[in-house]
Enzyme design. Structure first.
Site, PDB file in Angstrom:
ATOM      1  N   SER A   1       0.836  -1.197   0.000  1.00 10.80           N
ATOM      2  CA  SER A   1       0.000   0.000   0.000  1.00 10.80           C
ATOM      3  C   SER A   1       0.875   1.254   0.000  1.00 10.80           C
ATOM      4  O   SER A   1       1.576   1.512  -0.975  1.00 10.80           O
ATOM      5  CB  SER A   1      -0.957  -0.029   1.199  1.00 10.80           C
ATOM      6  OG  SER A   1      -1.939   0.982   1.090  1.00 10.80           O
TER       7      SER A   1
ATOM      8  N   HIS B   1      -8.488   0.834   0.471  1.00 12.19           N
ATOM      9  CA  HIS B   1      -8.574  -0.118  -0.645  1.00 12.19           C
ATOM     10  C   HIS B   1      -9.996  -0.661  -0.812  1.00 12.19           C
ATOM     11  O   HIS B   1     -10.199  -1.842  -1.085  1.00 12.19           O
ATOM     12  CB  HIS B   1      -7.552  -1.251  -0.469  1.00 12.19           C
ATOM     13  CG  HIS B   1      -6.145  -0.759  -0.460  1.00 12.19           C
ATOM     14  ND1 HIS B   1      -5.485  -0.369  -1.598  1.00 12.19           N
ATOM     15  CD2 HIS B   1      -5.287  -0.536   0.572  1.00 12.19           C
ATOM     16  CE1 HIS B   1      -4.274   0.059  -1.274  1.00 12.19           C
ATOM     17  NE2 HIS B   1      -4.130  -0.021   0.024  1.00 12.19           N
TER      18      HIS B   1
END
Length: 305
Positions: free
Chosen positions: A83, A191
């Site tokens: 990420s 996400h």
């Protein structure tokens, strides 16, 4: 090289790197960009709970760890970041300027914090369930709310993300199937579609970054395939905020390319432990201090002689 993202932070995580010249330089430059002392902010647990603070702080700590490793003349073949860590991987590989990447991370953190405050969300790890099993739970537990697979971390660890109510239902279903549930220390449903309000700002921030060919290939979260093409790296980074982190596939792709030693640079040991679950027989090492970096460099030097 593996770079951790949000969730790996802990109070005082910058302190080890102040003791090394290469790490100290990174933290000083980051403090200059941010307008406050990064190491001091990292000592404040309340500040580390704020996405707009913790993301730039993690970027600085991850990159400081890399620079310390680099100072020992260790050469790297490939990189990936979980990420937020993908921004660090790109900077470490020379695909983007660290200052530009950090400025983009600042905007990303602010946009994600605001999106999280606008609609309450959560993320939770379902330990013992595959991505397919987690997806089935999402389909049932969602009940019209936002609930999706966010991180495919290993064959038996999947993170789901969505509204708080939907995540709680998913946790209950997972426990009933024998899974262990671990709520993540993050401010919102990253996400997932709940981050859609932040996406335009993140894309604009990424568009301002000057991309070039990296010194070593990067494995982006969204594709899980090694790439050294600037335009592809830019495109994948600009949309990974609402895409799943395909970490298990990324680790297998790196192993398939010949990687045998995976080094996690930055706070915690999450990624180095996941390596062993994703790629049986592979070795994962966590470098959380200059002493760790020196020990690893000595071992690699001995192996090459």
């Amino acid at each position: 090289m593996l770079f951790p993202g949000q969730g790996s932070q802990y109070p005082g995580m910058a302190d080890p790197w102040i003791e090394h010249p290469a790490g100290k330089d990174v933290l000083a430059e980051a403090s200059d960009v941010l307008g406050y002392d990064v190491a001091e902010a990292c000592r404040d647990e309340d500040k580390l709970a704020d996405t707009s603070v913790v993301q730039p702080a993690l970027f600085a700590c991850d990159l400081a760890a890399f620079r310390v490793l680099e100072s020992h003349d260790i050469e790297f073949e490939m990189g990936a970041g979980h990420s937020l860590g993908e921004f660090v991987a790109l900077a470490a590989a020379g695909a983007v300027e660290p200052r530009e990447a950090l400025e983009a991370v600042v905007e990303r953190g602010r946009a994600m914090q605001e999106a999280s405050e606008a609609r309450r969300g959560a993320m939770t790890a379902l330990v013992g369930l595959s991505a397919e099993e987690a997806a089935a739970i999402c389909a049932t537990a969602g009940r019209g709310d936002v609930l999706t697979v966010a991180n495919e971390n290993s064959p038996k660890q999947t993170v789901v993300s969505g509204t708080l109510e939907a995540v709680e239902r998913a946790e209950e279903m997972a426990r009933s199937r024998g899974a262990r549930v671990v709520r993540l220390n993050v401010a919102g449903a990253f996400h997932s579609p709940l981050m859609q309000p932040a996406l335009a700002r993140v894309r604009e921030a990424v568009a301002r970054m000057d991309f070039r060919e990296p010194r070593f290939p990067i494995v982006p979260n969204a594709s899980a395939r090694p790439s050294a093409h600037p335009s592809a790296l830019r495109d994948l980074l600009s949309r990974h905020l609402v895409s799943p982190v395909r970490w298990e596939r990324s680790m297998r792709a790196m192993a398939g390319a010949g990687v045998e030693l995976f080094v996690e640079a930055g706070p915690g040991e999450v990624l180095s432990k996941l390596v062993k679950r994703c790629v049986p027989g592979a070795r994962g090492e966590a470098v959380g201090s200059p002493a760790d970096a020196e020990a690893l460099a000595s071992e690699i030097g001995a192996m090459s002689r």
